[in-house]
Scaffold this active site. Structure first.
Site, short mmCIF file in Angstrom:
data_model
loop_
_atom_site.label_atom_id
_atom_site.label_comp_id
_atom_site.label_asym_id
_atom_site.label_seq_id
_atom_site.Cartn_x
_atom_site.Cartn_y
_atom_site.Cartn_z
N ASP A 34 32.45 -10.47 61.72
CA ASP A 34 31.84 -10.91 60.44
C ASP A 34 32.88 -11.75 59.72
OD1 ASP A 34 30.47 -10.92 57.79
OD2 ASP A 34 29.22 -9.40 58.74
N TYR A 142 14.64 -20.93 54.44
CA TYR A 142 14.81 -19.81 55.37
C TYR A 142 13.82 -19.94 56.54
CZ TYR A 142 14.80 -14.88 56.91
OH TYR A 142 14.86 -13.72 57.64
N1 SER Z 1 13.34 -9.50 54.94
C1 SER Z 1 13.51 -10.92 55.01
C2 SER Z 1 13.52 -11.54 53.68
O1 SER Z 1 12.89 -11.00 52.78
C3 SER Z 1 12.39 -11.53 55.82
O2 SER Z 1 12.78 -11.74 57.09
O3 SER Z 1 14.11 -12.56 53.51
#
Ligand code: SER
Length: 324
Positions: A34, A142
């Site tokens: 990490d 994301y």
């Molecule tokens: N748990 C994650 C998020 O809320 C989704 O992959 O970003």
């Protein structure tokens, strides 16, 4: 014998995954890495640990050479809510970091696990019982990085015969580690607040349905997928998997069965609500069930009971022993 490298080993999934892998394959066989040292004593002392930044490709290959790694769990990533406030960093780590890991895996002929997410879907995706193969046009950074990651992993498999495998993970709930910067984090916070204050103010709407999973199931899924017979895998990157889907309202009903005084209220965060609204209400994980035998153990009430029992035990411990 396998030598496994875990990136992001101090994070929400990585810390529990590292401990589980060490129990299964042996402490010295799992190299935790990490960008920060773990504060968790068990994680730090149970096996090898290296400071490693996935953006440093030379250092990745050096660590892999020293430890003779032949499998990688690449968990280092930025989650959805933080990804929206830092899109540049999310792209750097989630895509360029993965690219460096894929290149190292190709060079050293390693198998690779890559975590994708329900965030790889978007508003144009069918919302209910979302199929394995469907439209993926996410509108978060994301999600964009997760789709790019799925495609890159498939490319390396087809082009270089790299044994890459992945899961589209739902929101994960754990008593051991807290999440950081996700849209589904409420489903963990709610348990801490229910035990401490018997009250929780939720940032998502009462009827916002999302897929979720208890961490022991998720860890088992990651290990089982990597152990699955390669010839049976059609999808590889990445399998839909789920264990349950619930709304803040149905989760609070489940908590009330154990803590009857519990009350939920709402103060919606428009940014995270927008992200959640772009994700499926429920996903279809039949490909995972058929291709490698996926089956969850915990449903909503089983998870709630276990979470509350484990968290109560953890919260009564002296401060320095609380990390696990
Ligand atoms: N748990 C994650 C998020 O809320 C989704 O992959 O970003």
């Amino acid at each position: 014998m396998k030598k496994i490298l875990v990136t992001g080993a101090v994070g929400q999934i990585g810390s529990e995954l590292t401990v589980a892998l060490r129990k299964k394959y042996g402490d010295d066989k799992v190299i935790a890495t990490d960008i920060r040292m773990p504060s968790d004593i068990e994680l730090r002392n149970s096996g090898p640990f290296e400071i490693l930044d996935c953006l440093d490709s030379h250092h990745i290959t050096r660590v892999m050479q020293i430890h003779k790694v032949d499998r990688i769990y690449h968990m280092a990533a930025i989650l959805s809510a933080v990804g929206e406030s830092k899109p540049n960093q999310a792209w750097q780590l989630n895509v360029n970091g993965l690219y460096n890991i894929l290149e190292a895996a190709r060079q050293y002929q390693c198998s690779l696990f890559f975590p994708s997410s329900i965030g790889a879907f978007g508003p144009a995706t069918p919302k209910v019982n979302t199929p394995q193969d469907t439209i993926q046009r996410p509108e978060t950074m994301y999600g964009v990085t997760k789709v790019a990651g799925e495609l890159l992993c498939d490319y390396y498999h087809k082009r270089f015969n790299l044994d890459s495998r992945g899961l589209r993970l739902p929101g994960l709930i754990s008593y051991a580690t807290e999440p950081g910067g996700g849209t589904t984090d409420y489903a963990v916070e709610i348990f801490y607040e229910a035990i401490k204050h018997k009250q929780y103010t939720c940032y998502l709407r009462d009827d916002c349905s999302l897929d979720m999973m208890y961490m022991p199931d998720a860890i088992r899924a990651m290990i089982e997928l990597m152990e699955a017979e390669s010839s049976k895998l059609i999808h590889r990157n990445a399998f839909n998997i789920t264990a349950m889907n619930f709304t803040p309202s149905t989760l609070s009903e489940s908590i009330k069965k154990v803590i009857p005084e519990f009350e939920i209220s709402f103060n919606i965060d428009p940014a995270r609500q927008k992200i959640a609204d772009s994700w499926p209400d429920s996903i279809d994980d039949s490909s995972a069930r058929n291709e490698w035998g996926w089956k969850p153990k915990y449903d909503l009430d089983a998870m709630t009971n276990d979470m509350i029992a484990k968290l109560k035990g953890k919260m009564s411990l002296p401060e320095q022993q609380k990390s696990r």
